[in-house]
Enzyme design. Structure first.
Site, mmCIF file in Angstrom:
data_model
loop_
_atom_site.group_PDB
_atom_site.id
_atom_site.type_symbol
_atom_site.label_atom_id
_atom_site.label_comp_id
_atom_site.label_asym_id
_atom_site.label_seq_id
_atom_site.Cartn_x
_atom_site.Cartn_y
_atom_site.Cartn_z
ATOM 1 N N GLY A 647 27.600 21.598 40.767
ATOM 2 C CA GLY A 647 28.677 21.374 41.419
ATOM 3 C C GLY A 647 29.709 22.671 41.708
ATOM 4 O O GLY A 647 30.965 22.801 41.597
ATOM 5 N N LYS A 665 43.057 32.507 50.643
ATOM 6 C CA LYS A 665 43.988 32.638 49.474
ATOM 7 C C LYS A 665 44.531 34.125 49.660
ATOM 8 O O LYS A 665 45.632 34.433 49.364
ATOM 9 C CB LYS A 665 42.837 32.764 48.454
ATOM 10 C CG LYS A 665 42.652 31.585 48.166
ATOM 11 C CD LYS A 665 41.308 31.585 47.027
ATOM 12 C CE LYS A 665 40.851 30.194 46.429
ATOM 13 N NZ LYS A 665 39.921 30.413 45.605
#
Length: 816
Positions: A647, A665
Site C-alpha cells: 500500500g 506539490k
C-alpha cells in the site's frame, strides 16, 4: 416574466398544488415602504411562493404613524387636518402610480379616493368612535396594492380583509375564536389565486374593528398559520435574524440561527426588538416553524424558531427593559400575588417576597386593582437585564456566571422566570448600553458555534474522526465545534443537531442517504451555524470544483485535496479572491508533506519580511521509499510490486512514477511562497516510458519488468560516481527574478541532504535572504494516516483560532 410563466413557476416543481404544504409569508412595513421595497418583495414572492401560500402584510412604511397623526389632529381639531389627509392620499397615490400600469392604477386610485372620503368624514365628525376603523386603512391599502402588483406581474392574486374572518374576544387579550375564525377563513379563500391578507386588524364578537397592537401583523401571521395548518411562517423584516442582544446597542451581538420555541417566546416577552410576546402563542400546539429573515437581503439565512436538539439549546441571549416599576405590597404574597402577576403579565415576580415588576404605564391599573386590599404599596422605578436560554434556570454554571458578571452592579433582586428559560436581574438604575455590552460579553464570549463537515471517509478520514473526540475535549478553542456532516461521493449524513463524534462511522453506515453535490450545496447554503468548515479529505477534482461555491457562502475549507491548490492560474486566483472577499479561510497544510510544517514555515518567513529564493526536496513518500530502498539487489519492478502490495504506492503506481503528484506539490509551495506560475511552468520528468503509459493498470503491472533496464542503468551511472539516485523537486528564483522549476530524477552525492533519508520520509529545503548560506531544512514522514490526520487537526485548531476573533457585520436596514 409573463403572468403565465409566473403562474407556472408558482405551481410547478416537485410540489403539485394539492400536495404542497402551505407557507405563510409576512412582510413588515419597512419591507413595503417604497416602490423599490415592494418590487423586492414581489421578487421574493416570485421565488418563494406557491399559489396556495398566504401573504400577510403590514401598512406600507410609516402609514400607520401617519394615520395616528391625522387622528390626533382630528382630536385636537387642528387646522392642519385636511392638509395632512391630502398628504397621506398623495403618498399612497404615488406608490400606486409608480407600481401599476395606468389602467390598473386608475382603478385603485378611485378606490383610494372613496376611502379618503370616508376617512375624512369620520375624522371631522366622530374621530374617537372610528379610531380602529381609521387605522385599518393602512393594512387595507397595502394588501390591495400588493395584490394588484402581483396580479399584473406575477400571478392571479386577491386581497382579503382579515376582519372578514378573524374574530377575537377583545383588543386587550386578543384571544382568537378559533372555531368561528377557521370556518370564515376557509370561506374567504379562492382557488388558483395567491391571497394577500391584512395584518394587524381584526373584529371582536360584536363585529367592531379591533387592532392587535403595535407589531400585531406578526401575530396575525402566526394566527393565520394556525388556522391554515401552515408548515412554515416567514417574517420578512428589516434585519436578517434574531440576535443575542439588540444589535443597535451591542455591536458584537451574534445571530441566533436557531431558537427553541420556549426561548423565543421568552425573548419576545422580555423586550426583543424583533420578536413580540404574542407572536408565538398561536403556534404552541402546532409543528409549524417560524423563520425571521430580511427582505433587504433575502439570500442571507435568517433565524429559525421551532423544535431543535442540544446545539440550539446551548444558545444564550441578553435582553433588557427600562421604564419599569417594582411593585411591593404584603398583598402580593402568596396566591394573590400569583393572580396579580397573571393579570398584569408581570415581567417577573416573587410571591414569597411579595413583589411584581410591571411597565410604568400599568401603575394606575395596578393601584386600582390593589385598592380593595387597603394595604400599603410602594412603586420603585427599576430596569431589568436578563439572560435568556433553554432551561437556564436549571444550569448552575449559568446562574453563577450571571451573578459574577453583575458583581459591580446594584441588583435589587435576581428572579428565575416561571418558564425556566430566563434569569432576570432587577436593577435600581436604568440598564445602560455599557452594562448591556459588558454582560453580553461575559455571558456569550465563548458561544460561537462552528459546524464541521468531513468529506472523504477513507483511511485518513476515518483516522481524523477517531482523533476528533479527544481533540474536542482537550483543546479549548474547539469547545463549540460540532460534527454536523459526513460525506462521500454518493452518500451523506447531514444533521443540523450534530453527529455523535464517538459513533460517527457507525451512524454514517446506518443513516447516510444518497446525496449529490446539488443537495449538499443546498444544505450547506442554509446551515444554522456561526461558521461552517468543510474538511476535504478526498482526492476528487470534482469535489474541489465546489470550493468557489463554498467561499461565496462564507464557508471555510481545510483541504488535503491538491486539485484546487494546483489548479490553473486563473482558477486558483479566482478561488483566492473569492475566499478573501467573503472572509473564508482556506488552509491546506496536508496537501504537501502530510503533517510536516512546511506551509507554516513558508508563511512565517513571508510574514516576517523574508523573501524565498529556492524550495527544493523530495516531496513524494512513495518515491522516497522506492529510491532509498533500491540498491540493485533486486530488479526495480520487483521492488515496485512489493511496494504496491504494502500500500505504499497508488493502486496504479504510474500515478507516483509520472511525477505529476510531485509537480503539483511544487506548484502549491511556489504559490504559497508568493509566486505566480502554473503546472506548465514546471518541467516534469515522467519515469514511465511512453510504451507503458497508455496501457491499462493490469497490462502495465504485467509488463513492469520493462522498467528494470532504465533504472539499473541510472543506478550504475550514479554508483560509478559514488552517488545515488533520487526524485527531486526544485523551484529557484535567480538574482534577476527569473523563475525555473522542475521535477526530475537526479544523481546526488551521498553526503547531500537529500541522499540519506528514512525510506518514506519527505525533506524540504528552503533558501531565502535570511537562510541563504545555511538553508532551512524540514524533514520527516511525508505520508501516513496518523500524520496526515494530525495535520488536518492542526489546521482545524488554526482555523478556529482565527475565527475566534472574527467580527460579523450586523445587517440593520431600519430596526424599529
Amino acid at each position: 416574466m409573463t403572468q403565465s410563466n409566473s403562474v407556472e413557476q408558482l405551481s410547478s416543481g416537485k410540489n403539485q398544488l394539492a400536495k404542497h404544504a402551505i407557507h405563510v409569508h409576512k412582510f413588515g412595513g419597512s419591507s413595503l415602504a417604497t416602490t423599490q421595497c415592494i418590487e423586492r418583495v414581489v421578487d421574493i414572492i416570485r421565488q418563494n411562493c406557491q399559489l396556495n401560500d398566504l401573504v400577510v402584510v403590514s401598512a406600507n412604511g410609516n402609514t400607520t404613524d401617519d394615520l395616528f397623526t391625522v387622528y390626533n389632529l382630528a382630536i385636537e381639531k387642528s387646522d392642519g387636518l385636511l392638509l395632512a389627509i391630502e398628504t397621506l392620499e398623495k403618498s399612497q397615490s404615488a406608490l400606486i402610480g409608480e407600481l401599476l400600469n395606468p389602467s390598473s392604477a386608475a382603478r385603485l386610485i378611485d378606490v383610494l379616493a372613496e376611502d379618503i372620503r370616508q376617512l375624512t368624514a369620520w375624522l371631522t365628525e366622530q374621530p374617537s368612535q372610528y379610531h380602529a376603523d381609521m387605522l385599518a386603512f393602512g393594512e387595507l391599502w397595502s394588501a390591495r396594492l400588493l395584490s394588484a402588483v402581483l396580479s399584473e406581474k406575477v400571478c392571479p392574486s386577491y386581497a382579503i380583509d382579515a376582519r372578514d374572518f378573524l374574530v377575537i374576544n377583545n383588543d386587550k387579550d386578543c384571544a382568537v375564536d378559533n372555531q368561528q375564525s377557521s370556518q370564515k377563513f376557509q370561506q374567504n379563500l379562492q382557488k388558483g389565486k395567491l391571497a394577500v391578507i391584512t395584518g394587524y386588524i381584526t373584529k371582536n364578537a360584536q363585529g367592531e374593528t379591533c387592532t392587535l397592537g403595535r407589531n400585531g401583523s406578526d401575530y396575525s401571521a402566526t394566527i393565520i398559520a394556525s388556522l391554515s395548518g401552515a408548515l412554515n411562517v416567514t417574517l420578512w423584516t428589516d434585519v436578517d435574524g434574531i440576535y443575542s442582544a439588540d444589535p443597535r446597542i451591542v455591536p458584537l451581538a451574534r445571530k441566533l440561527h436557531r431558537l427553541p420555541n420556549g426561548v423565543a417566546k421568552e425573548l419576545g416577552r422580555l423586550g426583543n426588538p424583533v420578536l413580540h410576546a404574542k407572536t408565538l402563542q398561536p403556534l404552541t400546539n402546532h409543528s409549524t416553524h417560524l423563520h425571521v429573515a430580511s427582505s433587504f437581503d433575502p439570500e442571507i439565512s435568517g433565524t429559525e424558531i421551532g423544535k431543535f436538539g442540544q446545539i440550539a439549546k446551548q444558545e444564550l441571549s441578553v435582553t433588557s427593559l427600562n421604564d419599569l416599576l417594582l411593585v411591593k405590597s404584603t398583598s402580593l404574597a402568596g396566591s394573590f400575588g400569583e393572580q396579580a402577576s397573571n393579570e398584569f403579565s408581570a415581567i417577573c415576580s416573587d410571591i414569597q417576597q411579595g413583589f411584581i415588576v410591571i411597565h410604568q404605564a400599568q401603575q394606575k391599573l395596578v393601584s386600582q386593582w390593589l385598592a380593595s386590599h387597603d394595604t400599603q404599596v410602594s412603586f420603585t422605578p427599576v430596569s431589568i437585564i436578563a439572560i435568556v436560554g433553554h432551561s437556564v434556570v436549571n444550569q448552575g454554571n449559568i446562574q453563577a456566571r450571571f451573578k459574577r458578571a453583575l458583581k459591580h452592579t446594584h441588583v435589587l433582586h435576581v428572579v428565575n422566570s416561571l418558564s425556566e428559560h430566563s434569569i432576570i436581574a432587577v436593577l435600581q438604575q436604568s440598564c445602560t448600553g455599557e452594562l448591556l455590552n459588558n454582560i453580553h460579553y461575559d455571558m456569550t464570549k465563548d458561544a460561537r458555534h462552528i459546524g464541521v463537515v468531513v468529506s472523504g471517509l477513507g483511511n485518513i478520514g476515518q483516522r481524523f474522526l477517531a482523533l476528533l473526540p479527544a481533540q474536542l475535549n482537550r483543546i479549548s478553542v474547539l469547545e463549540n465545534v460540532h460534527l454536523v456532516g459526513l460525506v462521500t461521493s454518493k452518500k451523506a449524513l447531514l444533521n443540523t443537531d450534530g453527529i455523535d463524534v464517538n459513533q460517527a462511522m457507525s451512524l454514517y453506515e446506518r443513516d447516510a442517504k444518497p446525496c449529490d453535490n446539488t443537495l449538499l450545496m443546498s444544505w450547506l447554503t442554509n446551515h444554522p451555524y456561526d461558521e461552517l468548515i468543510v474538511v476535504d479529505i478526498t482526492p476528487s477534482e470534482h469535489f474541489s470544483d465546489l470550493y468557489n461555491e463554498f467561499f461565496k457562502e462564507g464557508i471555510h475549507v481545510i483541504g488535503a485535496n491538491k486539485w484546487a491548490a494546483s489548479a490553473s492560474t486563473h482558477r486558483y486566483n479566482e478561488l483566492v479572491l473569492t475566499a478573501a472577499e467573503n472572509k473564508s479561510v482556506w488552509l491546506g497544510s496536508t496537501t504537501v508533506g502530510a503533517g510536516l510544517p512546511i506551509n507554516f514555515a513558508i508563511n512565517d518567513l513571508l510574514k516576517s519580511g523574508d523573501k524565498i529564493t529556492e524550495i527544493s526536496g523530495i516531496f513524494s513518500g512513495t518515491l522516497s521509499w522506492l529510491f532509498e530502498t533500491y540498491d540493485g539487489s533486486v530488479p526495480f519492478s520487483t521492488l515496485l510490486l512489493n511496494a504496491l502490495s504494502q500500500g505504499i504506492t497508488e493502486p496504479d503506481p504510474r500515478e507516483d512514477l509520472s511525477g505529476r503528484d510531485v509537480q503539483r506539490k511544487l506548484l502549491i509551495l511556489a504559490r504559497m511562497a508568493g509566486f505566480e506560475l502554473s503546472l506548465d511552468d514546471i518541467e516534469c520528468e515522467n519515469l514511465v516510458p511512453e510504451s507503458l503509459q497508455a496501457l491499462s493498470t493490469t497490462e502495465f503491472l504485467a509488463k513492469s519488468a520493462d522498467l528494470d533496464n532504465y533504472f539499473a542503468e541510472q543506478l550504475a551511472v550514479a554508483s560509478a560516481k559514488q552517488a545515488c539516485i533520487r526524485y527531486i523537486a526544485k523551484f529557484v528564483v535567480n538574482e534577476k527574478g527569473q523563475l525555473s522549476a522542475k521535477v526530475y530524477l537526479a544523481a546526488l552525492a551521498k553526503n547531500d541532504p537529500f541522499a540519506s533519508l528514512t525510506p518514506g520520509d519527505n525533506i524540504f529545503l528552503i533558501k531565502s535572504h535570511w537562510y541563504q548560506d545555511n538553508p532551512l531544512i524540514i524533514r520527516g514522514p511525508g505520508a501516513g494516516r496518523d500524520v496526515t490526520a494530525g495535520g488536518l487537526h492542526a489546521d482545524l485548531v488554526t482555523i478556529c483560532q482565527q475565527l475566534a476573533g472574527k467580527k460579523h457585520q450586523v445587517k440593520i436596514k431600519g430596526l424599529n
